[in-house]
Design an enzyme around this catalytic site. Structure first.
Site, PDB file in Angstrom:
ATOM      1  N   TYR A  86       0.853  -1.233  -0.213  1.00  0.00           N
ATOM      2  CA  TYR A  86       0.014  -0.087  -0.073  1.00  0.00           C
ATOM      3  C   TYR A  86       1.036   1.205  -0.158  1.00  0.00           C
ATOM      4  CZ  TYR A  86      -3.344   3.531   1.420  1.00  0.00           C
ATOM      5  OH  TYR A  86      -4.045   4.745   1.440  1.00  0.00           O
TER       6      TYR A  86
ATOM      7  N   ASP B 259      -0.778  -7.046   6.867  1.00  0.00           N
ATOM      8  CA  ASP B 259      -1.699  -6.199   6.411  1.00  0.00           C
ATOM      9  C   ASP B 259      -2.626  -6.977   5.385  1.00  0.00           C
ATOM     10  OD1 ASP B 259      -3.495  -4.517   5.036  1.00  0.00           O
ATOM     11  OD2 ASP B 259      -1.844  -2.918   4.885  1.00  0.00           O
TER      12      ASP B 259
HETATM   13  C1  LIG Z   1      -6.421   1.491   2.030  1.00  0.00           C
HETATM   14  C2  LIG Z   1      -5.225   0.806   2.539  1.00  0.00           C
HETATM   15  C3  LIG Z   1      -4.622   1.133   3.723  1.00  0.00           C
HETATM   16  C4  LIG Z   1      -4.708   2.359   4.508  1.00  0.00           C
HETATM   17  O1  LIG Z   1      -6.264   2.357   5.267  1.00  0.00           O
HETATM   18  P1  LIG Z   1      -6.897   3.596   5.425  1.00  0.00           P
HETATM   19  O2  LIG Z   1      -8.195   3.238   6.066  1.00  0.00           O
HETATM   20  O3  LIG Z   1      -7.244   4.552   4.119  1.00  0.00           O
HETATM   21  O4  LIG Z   1      -6.125   4.661   6.332  1.00  0.00           O
HETATM   22  C5  LIG Z   1      -3.640   0.170   4.146  1.00  0.00           C
HETATM   23  N1  LIG Z   1      -3.464  -0.909   3.710  1.00  0.00           N
HETATM   24  C6  LIG Z   1      -4.227  -1.500   2.463  1.00  0.00           C
HETATM   25  C7  LIG Z   1      -3.606  -2.833   1.746  1.00  0.00           C
HETATM   26  C8  LIG Z   1      -5.201  -0.533   1.805  1.00  0.00           C
HETATM   27  O5  LIG Z   1      -5.732  -0.826   0.753  1.00  0.00           O
END
Ligand SMILES: *Cc1c(COP(=O)(O)O)cnc(C)c1O
Length: 381
Positions: free
Chosen positions: A106, A179
């Site tokens: 990201y 993540d």
């Molecule tokens: C959107 C996203 C983020 C960040 O999240 P927010 O809620 O926009 O702060 C982090 N990791 C991934 C894979 C994302 O798609």
């Protein structure tokens, strides 16, 4: 009222893990907008654990219990955004420590990690997931404290092997955070594969309706590090409001249904356009042609998800022409909502981005798959 212990995760998730409104019997859990909570005559909290909403609020606890249930974790915390959740983990590190993360991830977090780590003298190395043993080589024994993974990696959807990475991280004395925004707990449960922490941008699939900004961390264990993160959230105030937490639990209740639909539609679309004359390559972990298909088959037990990318003959200009002609797909960033989105990632990330210029990212929603196919067929020309 708790669910019977023997029901499936799917059932308990649909029923908000047994949370109803205790005061009225309402089937939907109540929302608690109060920021402060009463003490009795003897100055004890009226209800233990409810003091001030920067720390805890009963509305957060419903969504947190649902997250624990979904990921099979020991505890969960909500945050004001996915970025706030990610940075809470990073902020447990000290100057001199070292982080390893994938080269493709990201972009917002990659960007912020660079800036934060240089300011606080934390080492940062990126590894190329496509290279064998790249993670091992990037690790500095006893100095690497955090291995960060994202799987599937946004927006090429490389699949990183979580259980192998957990072993590598742990044998070097580092923790593993994953993540799992794109996979969701429906497709992959990183804690069961050895991860210490799972991070979500709950803004995406967990909420699922593009109307709440939220983040979450689920912990495998309630330990000292987890308490440190709790302290960060309390003191930094990176917490969402109770309305958002309530909307999130409502969105999460249909997670399995939505993922089932996008799993099916994304696979149909990937297969349908793989041989299209304008499409150089379809990147989707569910296709046998995807380089990580074998890892994906083992790790993504609940399907391959709703995200895919097309690499287009004719590069950036051809991509922008295609996007211009879309009518059902909406031209917007983000992912994981009920409506399908299309995006030219390079235009968003700009100079220095590792994303190919000929790549279009698609977030498949829950619309009729025939409408989505017709729209793409027309747009590709
Ligand atoms: C959107 C996203 C983020 C960040 O999240 P927010 O809620 O926009 O702060 C982090 N990791 C991934 C894979 C994302 O798609």
């Amino acid at each position: 009222m708790k669910n019977p212990a023997d029901v499936s995760v799917e059932t308990s998730n649909a029923q908000a893990v047994g949370n109803i409104d205790q005061a009225t019997g309402g089937i939907s859990p109540a929302i608690h907008p109060s920021t402060t909570f009463l003490r009795d005559e003897n100055y004890a909290l009226f209800v233990e654990g409810n003091s001030y909403s920067r720390d805890e609020n009963p509305t957060y606890k419903v969504a947190e219990a649902m997250l624990c249930n979904l990921e099979g974790g020991a505890d969960a915390m909500l945050f004001s955004s996915g970025m706030a959740a990610a940075m809470t983990i990073v902020q447990t590190l000290y100057p001199g420590d070292h982080i390893v993360a994938p080269r493709i991830m990201y972009w917002g977090l990659r960007h912020w990690l660079r800036s934060f780590c240089s300011q606080y003298h934390i080492g940062l190395s990126f590894f190329d997931p496509a290279e064998p043993n790249a993670l091992e080589r990037a690790i500095v024994k006893n100095t690497t404290k955090l291995v960060w993974l994202e799987s599937p990696c946004n927006p090429t959807w490389d699949i990183l092997n979580i259980s192998e990475s957990a072993e590598i991280a742990h044998s070097a004395g580092a923790i593993l955070a994953v993540d799992s925004t794109v996979a969701t707990p429906v497709l992959t449960q990183p804690i069961k594969l050895g991860a210490d922490f799972v991070v979500h941008s709950a803004t995406k699939y967990l909420n699922g309706h593009c109307d709440v900004l939220a983040g979450a961390i689920v912990a495998a264990q309630d330990n000292e590090l987890w308490q440190k993160m709790r302290e960060i959230r309390l003191n930094a105030g990176c917490i969402l409001g109770s309305l958002e937490a309530w909307l999130l639990q409502r969105g999460m209740r249909t997670l399995f249904l939505r993922m089932d639909r996008v799993n099916q539609s994304a696979l149909v679309i990937a297969e349908c356009f793989e041989k299209h004359a304008k499409v150089k390559q379809v990147l989707y972990p569910g296709l046998p042609s995807h380089p990580d298909h074998d890892i994906a088959k083992n790790q993504m037990t609940g399907g391959f998800g709703g995200m895919l990318s097309f690499r287009i003959h004719g590069g950036e200009n051809a991509c922008l022409e295609i996007v211009k002609r879309c009518k059902v797909f909406k031209r917007a960033t983000s992912l994981g909502g009920v409506e399908s989105l299309i995006e030219h990632r390079y235009s968003i990330e700009g100079e220095g981005s590792p994303v190919p210029r000929d790549l279009l990212r698609l977030s498949i929603g829950i619309e009729s798959v025939q409408d989505l196919i017709s729209d793409l067929t027309h747009a590709l020309g």
